[in-house]
Scaffold this active site. Structure first.
Site, PDB file in Angstrom:
ATOM      1  N   ARG A 261       0.824  -1.081  -0.132  1.00 30.53           N
ATOM      2  CA  ARG A 261       0.098  -0.061   0.064  1.00 30.53           C
ATOM      3  C   ARG A 261       1.000   1.244  -0.069  1.00 30.53           C
ATOM      4  NH1 ARG A 261      -4.891  -1.946   4.136  1.00 30.53           N
ATOM      5  NH2 ARG A 261      -5.351  -3.893   3.180  1.00 30.53           N
ATOM      6  N   ARG A 276       1.674   1.171  10.218  1.00 29.42           N
ATOM      7  CA  ARG A 276       1.376   1.761   8.946  1.00 29.42           C
ATOM      8  C   ARG A 276       2.615   1.508   7.918  1.00 29.42           C
ATOM      9  NH1 ARG A 276      -3.258   4.246   7.908  1.00 29.42           N
ATOM     10  NH2 ARG A 276      -3.484   4.793  10.071  1.00 29.42           N
ATOM     11  N   GLU A 348      -6.810  -0.668  15.245  1.00 30.66           N
ATOM     12  CA  GLU A 348      -7.553  -1.775  14.440  1.00 30.66           C
ATOM     13  C   GLU A 348      -6.552  -2.720  13.969  1.00 30.66           C
ATOM     14  OE1 GLU A 348      -8.463  -2.002   9.586  1.00 30.66           O
ATOM     15  OE2 GLU A 348      -8.460  -0.032  10.496  1.00 30.66           O
ATOM     16  N   SER A 351     -10.905  -5.620   9.996  1.00 33.94           N
ATOM     17  CA  SER A 351     -11.967  -5.275   9.315  1.00 33.94           C
ATOM     18  C   SER A 351     -12.791  -6.268   8.697  1.00 33.94           C
ATOM     19  CB  SER A 351     -11.666  -4.048   8.276  1.00 33.94           C
ATOM     20  OG  SER A 351     -11.517  -2.838   9.019  1.00 33.94           O
ATOM     21  N   ARG A 389       0.470  -6.010  12.804  1.00 34.97           N
ATOM     22  CA  ARG A 389      -0.104  -5.492  14.087  1.00 34.97           C
ATOM     23  C   ARG A 389      -0.175  -6.373  15.133  1.00 34.97           C
ATOM     24  NH1 ARG A 389      -4.356  -0.787  11.768  1.00 34.97           N
ATOM     25  NH2 ARG A 389      -2.757   0.218  10.386  1.00 34.97           N
TER      26      ARG A 389
END
Length: 422
Positions: A261, A276, A348, A351, A389
């Site tokens: 990403r 991130r 987070e 999701s 994470r």
């Protein structure tokens, strides 16, 4: 992608629902106007085609009677030119309507909270109690660097910011986590897949990343290929342009993959650590279901992700995202957020979303119902979990005052029996 017919028949509702997602009503009105013009042209074209057929038959009759048909031939030529002009205009309108509709987000489920951003999200439940430390807990990047298991400096040297090396027990811990996750999901009935890590533009369109979010990905120059931002893309496109036999539904897939990403728009956010990154590992879950089963399957998927954290002994909570915080393709999303002691907050880690028919319509994924009629499936996706994470959460929640990290019990068989990283 939303059904144009549905938009046409429910203009006010679409304006209201998509307005909650930041779509201006003028955009809906423009789509409806272009669609109306498109349908008017279709009617005119069909009328002209009938006229052309009638004239053609008249010409044939005149020729059989050895009569002059010049006037009729000239008339047919004019009709043919008009049809050609209408067809060109129609093709242009088709492209415009499709492009505009493809940039509309999914219609939100009517039960989710309405609000502009994450402040409107609603907590569903908390699981586990955050640990009380008798020392000041350190951030995961500090722990990892002192243990010499995470090397951000050399990652930046070799690739750039937001890349790193996992090293020694850090690499082993990352591998232990994703193998544990895959084993758990396989035991829950998911079929494990190793997918392609690059996909074509049609696949990115099918799951909703293209055309709107090209800035968020890494593309291979001069190729119709993109490094996957998530395994959701190749897993959901597995059945693209296919009809799934009804007896196969529901289909469960899981996969480990790297995710790439660009993190466009995230400048200055989470610049340190594993939260991130431009490249990270993620275990993904994807489901194809019948429409009537999809929301029950969403709850099961959310629980499947949560069970991973429960077995790891990581406190977390589940929230339902508001209309303004939800992803482009989702109709409903449950986020799972893990507790990070050094940040003193939940972050987070998964999701889980139901996209209903939004992706299936774009990717043409259908099944044949009991009446033999083709229907679009519902597709769901969720992280099970974001591995980096999860590793960050393990380092922070299992840290010891001397700088060591206790290995969660369920991971020890994957770590050669190691119980503490020193």
């Amino acid at each position: 992608m939303l059904d144009i017919k549905m938009i046409r028949q429910n203009v006010d509702e679409v304006k209201e629902q998509l307005g909650n997602r930041g779509v201006k009503p003028e955009i809906i009105e423009e789509i409806v106007a272009k669609d109306r013009k498109r349908r008017d042209i279709i009617v005119q074209t069909e009328t002209l085609k009938k006229q052309r057929n009638d004239v053609s038959q008249a010409i044939a009759q005149l020729k059989r009677n050895k009569e002059n048909a010049d006037a009729q031939i000239e008339e047919m030529k004019k009709v043919g030119d008009a049809i050609k002009a209408f067809d060109e205009e129609l093709n242009g309108l088709d492209e415009e309507v499709t492009d505009m509709a493809s940039r509309l987000p999914n219609m939100p489920n009517k039960t989710i909270p309405v609000g502009p951003d994450e402040d409107s999200n609603v907590e569903l439940r908390k699981v586990g109690t955050p640990r009380t430390f008798d020392f000041e807990p350190k951030a995961h990047w500090e722990i990892g660097e002192k243990l010499d298991i995470l090397d951000f400096e050399r990652g930046a040297k070799v690739a750039g910011s937001r890349f790193l090396y996992y090293k020694g027990w850090g690499a082993r811990l990352e591998r232990a986590l994703y193998n544990f996750m895959l084993d758990e999901h396989a035991a829950d009935g998911y079929t494990e897949i190793i997918p392609p890590y690059v996909v074509n533009d049609e696949s990115m369109y099918g799951t909703g990343q293209f055309p709107k979010f090209k800035a968020d990905v890494f593309q291979i120059e001069n190729e119709n290929l993109t490094l996957i931002p998530t395994a959701e893309v190749p897993l959901t496109n597995y059945y693209r342009d296919e009809v799934i036999p009804e007896e196969k539904l529901p289909v469960y897939f899981t996969a480990l993959s790297p995710s790439f990403r660009s993190e466009a728009g995230s400048a200055g956010r989470d610049t340190r650590g594993l939260i991130r990154l431009h490249q990270f590992n993620k275990v993904e879950m994807v489901k194809y279901t019948k429409p009537e089963d999809s929301y029950a399957e969403l709850e099961k998927m959310t629980n499947d992700a949560g069970r991973i954290m429960e077995k790891l002994g990581l406190p977390y909570h589940v929230i339902t995202l508001s209309t303004g915080d939800m992803g482009f393709s989702a109709a409903m999303t449950h986020d799972l957020e893990v507790w990070l002691p050094a940040q003193d907050m939940y972050r987070e880690i998964s999701s889980c979303s139901n996209t209903e028919t939004f992706q299936a319509r774009r990717a043409h994924i259908q099944y044949r119902d009991d009446n033999g009629k083709l229907q679009f499936v519902h597709t769901l996706n969720g992280s099970g979990l974001a591995v980096g994470r999860t590793l960050a959460a393990v380092l922070e929640n299992y840290q010891n005052e001397d700088g060591s990290v206790t290995v969660p019990e369920v991971l020890r068989p994957y770590m050669g029996g190691l119980d503490v990283i020193k």
